[in-house]
Design an enzyme around this catalytic site. Structure first.
Site, PDB file in Angstrom:
ATOM      1  N   SER A   1     -10.708  -7.079  -4.254  1.00 51.62           N
ATOM      2  CA  SER A   1     -12.055  -7.126  -4.842  1.00 51.62           C
ATOM      3  C   SER A   1     -12.707  -5.745  -4.756  1.00 51.62           C
ATOM      4  CB  SER A   1     -12.911  -8.197  -4.145  1.00 51.62           C
ATOM      5  OG  SER A   1     -12.669  -8.256  -2.765  1.00 51.62           O
ATOM      6  N   GLU A   2     -12.329  -4.951  -3.773  1.00 52.91           N
ATOM      7  CA  GLU A   2     -12.887  -3.594  -3.615  1.00 52.91           C
ATOM      8  C   GLU A   2     -12.225  -2.580  -4.559  1.00 52.91           C
ATOM      9  OE1 GLU A   2     -11.997  -5.582  -0.988  1.00 52.91           O
ATOM     10  OE2 GLU A   2     -14.072  -6.091  -0.556  1.00 52.91           O
TER      11      GLU A   2
ATOM     12  N   LEU B   1      10.895 -20.616  -4.764  1.00 54.11           N
ATOM     13  CA  LEU B   1       9.987 -19.698  -4.060  1.00 54.11           C
ATOM     14  C   LEU B   1       8.604 -19.812  -4.683  1.00 54.11           C
ATOM     15  CD1 LEU B   1       9.428 -17.160  -2.195  1.00 54.11           C
ATOM     16  CD2 LEU B   1      10.038 -15.759  -4.167  1.00 54.11           C
TER      17      LEU B   1
ATOM     18  N   ARG C   1      -1.435   9.086  -9.836  1.00 57.37           N
ATOM     19  CA  ARG C   1      -1.354   7.878  -9.017  1.00 57.37           C
ATOM     20  C   ARG C   1      -0.679   6.713  -9.759  1.00 57.37           C
ATOM     21  NH1 ARG C   1      -4.426   7.275  -4.670  1.00 57.37           N
ATOM     22  NH2 ARG C   1      -4.630   5.073  -5.129  1.00 57.37           N
TER      23      ARG C   1
ATOM     24  N   HIS D   1       2.084   3.457  -9.046  1.00 51.65           N
ATOM     25  CA  HIS D   1       1.920   2.016  -9.313  1.00 51.65           C
ATOM     26  C   HIS D   1       3.112   1.506 -10.124  1.00 51.65           C
ATOM     27  CE1 HIS D   1      -1.943   2.171  -7.527  1.00 51.65           C
ATOM     28  NE2 HIS D   1      -2.563   2.769  -8.521  1.00 51.65           N
TER      29      HIS D   1
ATOM     30  N   ASP E   1       0.833  -1.216   0.000  1.00 45.25           N
ATOM     31  CA  ASP E   1       0.000   0.000   0.000  1.00 45.25           C
ATOM     32  C   ASP E   1       0.862   1.258   0.000  1.00 45.25           C
ATOM     33  OD1 ASP E   1      -2.424   1.323  -0.020  1.00 45.25           O
ATOM     34  OD2 ASP E   1      -2.581   1.387   2.168  1.00 45.25           O
TER      35      ASP E   1
ATOM     36  N   ARG F   1      -0.094   7.715  -2.684  1.00 39.64           N
ATOM     37  CA  ARG F   1       0.482   8.795  -1.876  1.00 39.64           C
ATOM     38  C   ARG F   1       1.923   9.085  -2.288  1.00 39.64           C
ATOM     39  NH1 ARG F   1      -0.934   6.004   3.467  1.00 39.64           N
ATOM     40  NH2 ARG F   1      -1.576   4.391   1.991  1.00 39.64           N
TER      41      ARG F   1
ATOM     42  N   ARG G   1      -4.737  -1.841   9.018  1.00 37.81           N
ATOM     43  CA  ARG G   1      -5.930  -2.655   8.784  1.00 37.81           C
ATOM     44  C   ARG G   1      -5.605  -3.752   7.778  1.00 37.81           C
ATOM     45  NH1 ARG G   1      -7.932   2.637   7.015  1.00 37.81           N
ATOM     46  NH2 ARG G   1      -7.380   2.928   4.821  1.00 37.81           N
ATOM     47  N   ILE G   2      -6.550  -4.711   7.693  1.00 36.92           N
ATOM     48  CA  ILE G   2      -6.349  -5.900   6.862  1.00 36.92           C
ATOM     49  C   ILE G   2      -6.911  -5.694   5.453  1.00 36.92           C
ATOM     50  CG2 ILE G   2      -6.867  -8.391   6.700  1.00 36.92           C
ATOM     51  CD1 ILE G   2      -4.983  -7.632   9.039  1.00 36.92           C
TER      52      ILE G   2
ATOM     53  N   TRP H   1     -11.944  -2.672  -7.605  1.00 37.63           N
ATOM     54  CA  TRP H   1     -12.725  -2.500  -8.840  1.00 37.63           C
ATOM     55  C   TRP H   1     -13.543  -1.220  -8.795  1.00 37.63           C
ATOM     56  CZ3 TRP H   1     -11.335  -5.024 -12.945  1.00 37.63           C
ATOM     57  CH2 TRP H   1     -10.885  -6.344 -12.866  1.00 37.63           C
TER      58      TRP H   1
HETATM   59  C1  IPE Z   1      -5.353  -2.791  -0.062  1.00 39.33           C
HETATM   60  O1  IPE Z   1      -5.046  -1.444  -0.232  1.00 39.33           O
HETATM   61  C2  IPE Z   1      -5.301  -3.512  -1.370  1.00 39.33           C
HETATM   62  C3  IPE Z   1      -3.998  -3.594  -2.015  1.00 39.33           C
HETATM   63  C4  IPE Z   1      -2.866  -3.165  -1.532  1.00 39.33           C
HETATM   64  C5  IPE Z   1      -3.991  -4.239  -3.284  1.00 39.33           C
HETATM   65  P1  IPE Z   1      -6.194  -0.344  -0.348  1.00 39.33           P
HETATM   66  O2  IPE Z   1      -5.509   0.954  -0.526  1.00 39.33           O
HETATM   67  O3  IPE Z   1      -7.185  -0.732  -1.365  1.00 39.33           O
HETATM   68  O4  IPE Z   1      -6.882  -0.449   1.090  1.00 39.33           O
HETATM   69  P2  IPE Z   1      -7.780   0.595   1.865  1.00 39.33           P
HETATM   70  O5  IPE Z   1      -8.775   1.144   0.889  1.00 39.33           O
HETATM   71  O6  IPE Z   1      -6.881   1.681   2.374  1.00 39.33           O
HETATM   72  O7  IPE Z   1      -8.386  -0.174   2.986  1.00 39.33           O
HETATM   73  C1  IPE Z   2      -1.751   0.181  -3.322  1.00 36.89           C
HETATM   74  O1  IPE Z   2      -1.508   1.553  -3.343  1.00 36.89           O
HETATM   75  C2  IPE Z   2      -1.951  -0.409  -4.694  1.00 36.89           C
HETATM   76  C3  IPE Z   2      -3.335  -0.796  -4.989  1.00 36.89           C
HETATM   77  C4  IPE Z   2      -4.322  -0.798  -4.150  1.00 36.89           C
HETATM   78  C5  IPE Z   2      -3.608  -1.237  -6.353  1.00 36.89           C
HETATM   79  P1  IPE Z   2      -2.708   2.580  -3.335  1.00 36.89           P
HETATM   80  O2  IPE Z   2      -3.096   2.836  -4.737  1.00 36.89           O
HETATM   81  O3  IPE Z   2      -3.798   2.140  -2.432  1.00 36.89           O
HETATM   82  O4  IPE Z   2      -1.978   3.859  -2.722  1.00 36.89           O
HETATM   83  P2  IPE Z   2      -2.563   4.865  -1.630  1.00 36.89           P
HETATM   84  O5  IPE Z   2      -2.991   4.057  -0.455  1.00 36.89           O
HETATM   85  O6  IPE Z   2      -3.700   5.593  -2.266  1.00 36.89           O
HETATM   86  O7  IPE Z   2      -1.401   5.752  -1.310  1.00 36.89           O
HETATM   87 MG    MG Z   3      -4.158   2.366  -0.475  1.00 33.37          MG
END
Ligand code: IPE
Ligand code: IPE
Ligand code: MG
Length: 261
Positions: free
Chosen positions: A81-82, A146, A48, A52, A35, A39, A209-210, A84
């Site tokens: 899944s969220e 691995l 953004r 990535h 994650d 940011r 969080r998870i 999307w």
């Molecule tokens: C969790 O990150 C999913 C991945 C890293 C792929 P999110 O950025 O989607 O999680 P939330 O929205 O902060 O909980």
């Molecule tokens: C995690 O980084 C990657 C995915 C969820 C695909 P984020 O895109 O959630 O980055 P932040 O949390 O917005 O910084």
């Molecule tokens: Mg994030």
């Protein structure tokens, strides 16, 4: 073999000069919520998707670290899944990135004896991506150094739901008695079933969080949270997580005295 020879027998897992040697123990299976890409990009006033893209270097660093240190399995949360529900343009950029990364990295995974697997609701991806994922899995399926699992369109609740559906189908077909459904039966039908249990969950980016990652499999994993944003993760950061892990006492419900005796 008498008792004395057991005591002097070399432990094949202790290779001098490795982190395993230094710490005495390492996680067998690490999972990472990667994650903070968005940011990381915002801090640089970039879109953004720039974050990535930058995150791919950290994926390579994590894989190389696990290979070098002899960690058996690495499970990376790449797309939930969220996720999307994010803007269509970001989803498209992520899918393009996955596609190109697959084309580019398979050869190196193969050379490094890495077995690639995707976990998640793979039916939700379009044809070309599904085919690439299937090809990546087939090409690397005999590899043993691995186990690299990439969670895409993955949710912990989805995983438990699909395991329930599989069990229900077997009960309906008369292959399984309802009383035979125990924890092991559920476990065997979840993603990651044949892999070592999850020892360590790392979440980068500061959130604690998870986010619907491996809900069942995390039952007794150690949790490690770092403020470092995913694109900034390097071997030193992976090492820091393992050092922290090595200092934990895993009690599994026992007392400290019981664990130490
Ligand atoms: C969790 O990150 C999913 C991945 C890293 C792929 P999110 O950025 O989607 O999680 P939330 O929205 O902060 O909980
Ligand atoms: C995690 O980084 C990657 C995915 C969820 C695909 P984020 O895109 O959630 O980055 P932040 O949390 O917005 O910084
Ligand atoms: Mg994030």
């Amino acid at each position: 073999m008498n008792e004395a020879s057991v005591l002097v027998a070399p432990d094949p897992t202790r290779v001098p000069g490795t982190l395993r040697e230094e710490l005495g123990c390492l996680p067998r299976h690490i999972a990472i919520v990667m994650d903070g890409n968005g940011r990381w990009a915002s801090q640089r006033r970039r879109p953004r998707t720039f974050g990535h893209r930058a995150g791919q270097k950290a994926v390579r660093a994590a894989v190389e670290f696990c290979l070098r240190e002899g960690i058996q399995a690495l499970t990376l949360f790449a797309f939930s899944s969220e996720n999307w529900q994010r803007p269509a343009s970001e989803i498209k950029a992520l899918m393009d990135l996955f596609l190109r990364a697959l084309d580019r990295e398979i050869k190196s995974l193969q050379e490094n004896n890495v077995r690639l697997r995707f976990i998640g609701d793979l039916d939700s991806f379009d044809g070309p991506l599904r085919q690439r994922m299937a090809r990546g899995q087939t090409v690397t399926q005999g590899n043993t150094a691995l186990a690299l699992n990439v969670a895409v369109s993955y949710g912990g609740r989805w995983d438990i739901t699909q395991a329930c559906q599989r069990l229900a189908r077997q009960v309906q077909a008369g292959e399984l008695a309802p009383e035979a459904i125990d924890e092991a039966a559920i476990d065997a039908r979840l993603s990651l079933a044949e892999l070592p249990p999850l020892d360590l969950l790392i979440r980068t980016g500061g959130e604690r969080r998870i986010s619907n990652f491996l809900l069942w499999q995390l039952a007794y994993a150690e949790l490690y949270f770092t403020e470092t944003l995913w694109p900034d993760i390097d071997p030193a950061a992976m090492r820091a997580a393992c050092v922290d892990f090595a200092g934990r006492e895993r009690r599994y419900g026992l007392t400290s005295e019981q664990v130490q005796s």
